[in-house]
Design an enzyme around this catalytic site. Structure first.
Site, PDB file in Angstrom:
ATOM      1  N   HIS A 214       0.803  -1.222   0.000  1.00 25.94           N
ATOM      2  CA  HIS A 214       0.000   0.000   0.000  1.00 25.94           C
ATOM      3  C   HIS A 214       0.836   1.272   0.000  1.00 25.94           C
ATOM      4  CE1 HIS A 214      -3.865   2.005   0.068  1.00 25.94           C
ATOM      5  NE2 HIS A 214      -3.274   2.918   0.825  1.00 25.94           N
ATOM      6  N   TYR A 218       1.697   5.511  -2.525  1.00 24.22           N
ATOM      7  CA  TYR A 218       2.128   6.883  -2.238  1.00 24.22           C
ATOM      8  C   TYR A 218       3.505   7.167  -2.828  1.00 24.22           C
ATOM      9  CZ  TYR A 218      -1.911   6.317   0.620  1.00 24.22           C
ATOM     10  OH  TYR A 218      -3.188   6.049   1.012  1.00 24.22           O
ATOM     11  N   HIS A 365     -10.531   0.797  -9.741  1.00 23.83           N
ATOM     12  CA  HIS A 365      -9.928   1.763  -8.816  1.00 23.83           C
ATOM     13  C   HIS A 365      -8.433   1.911  -9.071  1.00 23.83           C
ATOM     14  CE1 HIS A 365      -8.644   3.756  -5.160  1.00 23.83           C
ATOM     15  NE2 HIS A 365      -7.831   2.736  -4.908  1.00 23.83           N
ATOM     16  N   PHE A 366      -7.755   0.792  -9.223  1.00 23.80           N
ATOM     17  CA  PHE A 366      -6.309   0.791  -9.422  1.00 23.80           C
ATOM     18  C   PHE A 366      -5.930   1.627 -10.639  1.00 23.80           C
ATOM     19  CE2 PHE A 366      -2.612  -1.221  -7.740  1.00 23.80           C
ATOM     20  CZ  PHE A 366      -1.727  -1.426  -8.787  1.00 23.80           C
ATOM     21  N   HIS A 367      -6.735   1.529 -11.697  1.00 20.38           N
ATOM     22  CA  HIS A 367      -6.409   2.256 -12.919  1.00 20.38           C
ATOM     23  C   HIS A 367      -6.717   3.750 -12.808  1.00 20.38           C
ATOM     24  CE1 HIS A 367      -5.980  -1.761 -14.632  1.00 20.38           C
ATOM     25  NE2 HIS A 367      -5.387  -1.199 -15.662  1.00 20.38           N
ATOM     26  N   ARG A 428     -12.036 -10.656 -10.319  1.00 20.57           N
ATOM     27  CA  ARG A 428     -10.763 -10.330 -10.932  1.00 20.57           C
ATOM     28  C   ARG A 428      -9.870 -11.566 -10.864  1.00 20.57           C
ATOM     29  NH1 ARG A 428      -7.300  -7.262  -6.233  1.00 20.57           N
ATOM     30  NH2 ARG A 428      -5.886  -6.935  -7.989  1.00 20.57           N
ATOM     31  N   ARG A 429      -8.683 -11.471 -11.468  1.00 23.48           N
ATOM     32  CA  ARG A 429      -7.662 -12.523 -11.413  1.00 23.48           C
ATOM     33  C   ARG A 429      -8.129 -13.848 -12.027  1.00 23.48           C
ATOM     34  NH1 ARG A 429      -6.162 -10.977  -5.435  1.00 23.48           N
ATOM     35  NH2 ARG A 429      -4.364  -9.623  -5.726  1.00 23.48           N
TER      36      ARG A 429
END
Length: 533
Positions: A214, A218, A365-367, A428-429
């Site tokens: 995580h 950042y 979200h990740f994208h 996913r995955r």
């Protein structure tokens, strides 16, 4: 002052990052087409090879090398210093070697363990060895930057740390906070598992990974935010609304970005719910930094509009230089950052996470974050800094302007479709959703809509890579070597005493992680035998 060694490092790092972006984007396209029902049927092993390559190249390699290149440029030009040549060259060589070793394992189909490389799935030793060497290279790089910064600081004790340098240092502090977790997992568990078939405790390994996983977010975001803080006001010919607020944001990232990883493990058994709750609370704390960033940038946009005589309530939105490719890239990235931040709060919610966990909501979200808030910002920074770094203006200003808008439209279509599909439970995955029976109709049409967005994204990526490639070959030569970036010195404040914030961060990390690991180790490990994917 000559920056020949630094300039070579910058060019190699950034060009290598573009190669990684191009290859990772191609893998992303193949993965998207294979996941969309009735479009492309490929062997599951090839799918997982492509998925692993896409994740590793985009989340780690593309971002890390671009950040290192920009960090060297900012540090040398703002502080007007040279970096240690031995350290700088060693870091680059090791980082390249580590990446190439891991890439060999991935492209040969011997590391189909995805970006998270959870055991007991086992990859070829080259994959883990490459990861270890890459991390060591980045540590040496951080030492080179810190030594230059400390040397400058000795003769500028009464001056505030320039904001771009504050962002660089905060980025590397977060990286050094986070990567010990990855190093422990790789050296203690994964390399012995791969070389000798040693059994591994899955929960222990996953906890070490998310100790790293995580704060990695950042590590991406802080450089992007730094570019917003530094670049947007200069495009608008104004000052940032609050530099103090910007430094508070960086301090919050230093303190709270690492002790939040267990919110990725809310469904993992074996960790006491109270520890999960603690990490959830800390995740909401780090979200404050994102809210402050949003306020600071929006206030800067409105301040600039009012300074030019604007009076309409929302006129500051329309009356911005949206025809400037640098501003368009950063501004659109900032908008997506806001949407992604809202989704991140849902991901961290103890109850809502159970709905979206391991669904394509997470992919959407990740994208929005690394795929747009970060990537589109880095693209805009490339348009801005090309004359300084490569000595050439961008080949086509028109392509540079179209590209961020295409990326924005494609990402909105792709990400929103996957967010909604995730609410409908689309997993996913998995290499194909057609293996589920009966397959919900929502999964099918939302996947097809997402594919349209993904194709637009790919087109935008092709425009970017082509434009940069042509810039390197045919771009108009310009005499700008970036001798310095002049920033007016300001008086030192308590926010410039980094020692305090680092000590607080270390204490908080220990408090947040010592209890979960005590629980894992006092209960006793339950190692399982590794297996090939």
């Amino acid at each position: 002052m000559s920056y020949s060694t630094e300039n070579r490092f910058i060019k190699i790092s950034i060009i290598f990052s573009f190669i990684s972006l191009a290859l990772g984007g191609l893998f992303g396209l193949i993965q998207l087409l294979a996941r969309t029902p009735y479009i492309l049927n490929i062997d599951p092993q090839i799918y997982y090879m492509v998925l692993t390559g896409h994740g590793v190249l985009m989340a780690i390699v593309w971002t890390a090398f671009f950040i290192m290149g920009i960090a060297v440029f900012v540090t040398t030009r703002v502080l007007k210093v040279n970096l240690n040549k031995v350290l700088l060259n060693s870091s680059l060589i090791l980082s390249l070697i580590g990446t190439i070793l891991a890439a060999i394992a991935i492209l040969s189909g011997q590391a189909n363990v995805l970006y998270t490389f959870y055991p007991p799935l086992k990859a070829h030793p080259l994959f883990y060895l490459g990861a270890a060497i890459l991390v060591i290279g980045t540590w040496i790089f951080a030492v080179a930057i810190f030594l230059a910064f400390l040397s400058w600081r000795k003769s500028h004790k009464k001056e505030a740390i320039p904001l771009p340098i504050y962002g660089v240092i905060a980025t590397l502090i977060v990286w050094l906070e986070a990567t010990p977790g990855l190093a422990i997992e790789v050296l203690k568990d994964l390399i012995p598992m791969s070389l000798f078939g040693s059994p591994v405790d899955v929960l222990e390994a996953r906890t070490y990974f998310w100790y790293f996983g995580h704060p990695l977010v950042y590590f991406w975001l802080i450089p992007a935010i730094t570019l917003w803080y530094f670049t947007i006001p200069r495009i608008l010919n104004t000052e940032l609304f609050s530099e103090t607020m910007a430094k508070v944001v960086f301090i919050l990232f230093i303190i709270t970005s690492t002790p939040v990883g267990i919110h990725h493990q809310l469904v993992d058994t074996g960790i006491d719910p109270s520890y999960k709750y603690l990490h959830t609370v800390l995740t909401y704390t780090v979200a404050i930094a994102s809210f402050l960033t949003a306020f600071n940038i929006i206030a800067t946009l409105e301040k600039s509009y009012r300074e030019k005589g604007g009076r309409k309530l929302f006129g500051w939105i329309k009356n911005q230089p949206w025809n400037n490719p640098v501003f368009a890239s950063l501004g659109l990235a900032f908008i997506i950052f806001g949407l992604g931040g809202i989704g991140g709060i849902i991901n961290a919610s103890y109850s809502l996470n159970y709905i979206v966990h391991n669904t394509v909501w997470i992919v959407g979200h990740f994208h929005t974050m690394v795929g747009t808030a970060v990537t589109l910002t880095f693209m805009g920074a490339t348009y801005l800094l090309s004359p300084f770094i490569f000595g050439r203006n961008i080949f086509s200003g028109r392509l540079a302007l179209w590209q961020p808008y295409l990326w924005f439209v494609g990402m909105m279509i792709f990400s929103l479709s996957y967010h909604i599909a995730g609410i409908f439970g689309m997993p996913r995955r998995t290499s194909s959703i057609l293996s589920y029976s009966p397959i919900p109709s929502e999964w099918v049409y939302l996947s097809q809509i997402a594919m349209i967005g993904g194709l637009i994204l790919f087109l935008s990526g092709v425009l970017f890579i082509s434009n940069i490639g042509l810039t390197l070959i045919k771009g108009p030569v310009i005499s700008m070597n970036g001798e310095s970036l002049n920033i007016d010195p300001k008086p030192n404040t308590m926010f410039d005493n980094l020692k305090i914030w680092i000590i607080i961060a270390v204490i908080l990390i220990i408090v947040a992680y010592i209890l979960p690991f005590m629980e894992i180790y006092t209960r006793g490990l339950s190692p399982v035998q590794p297996r090939l994917p």
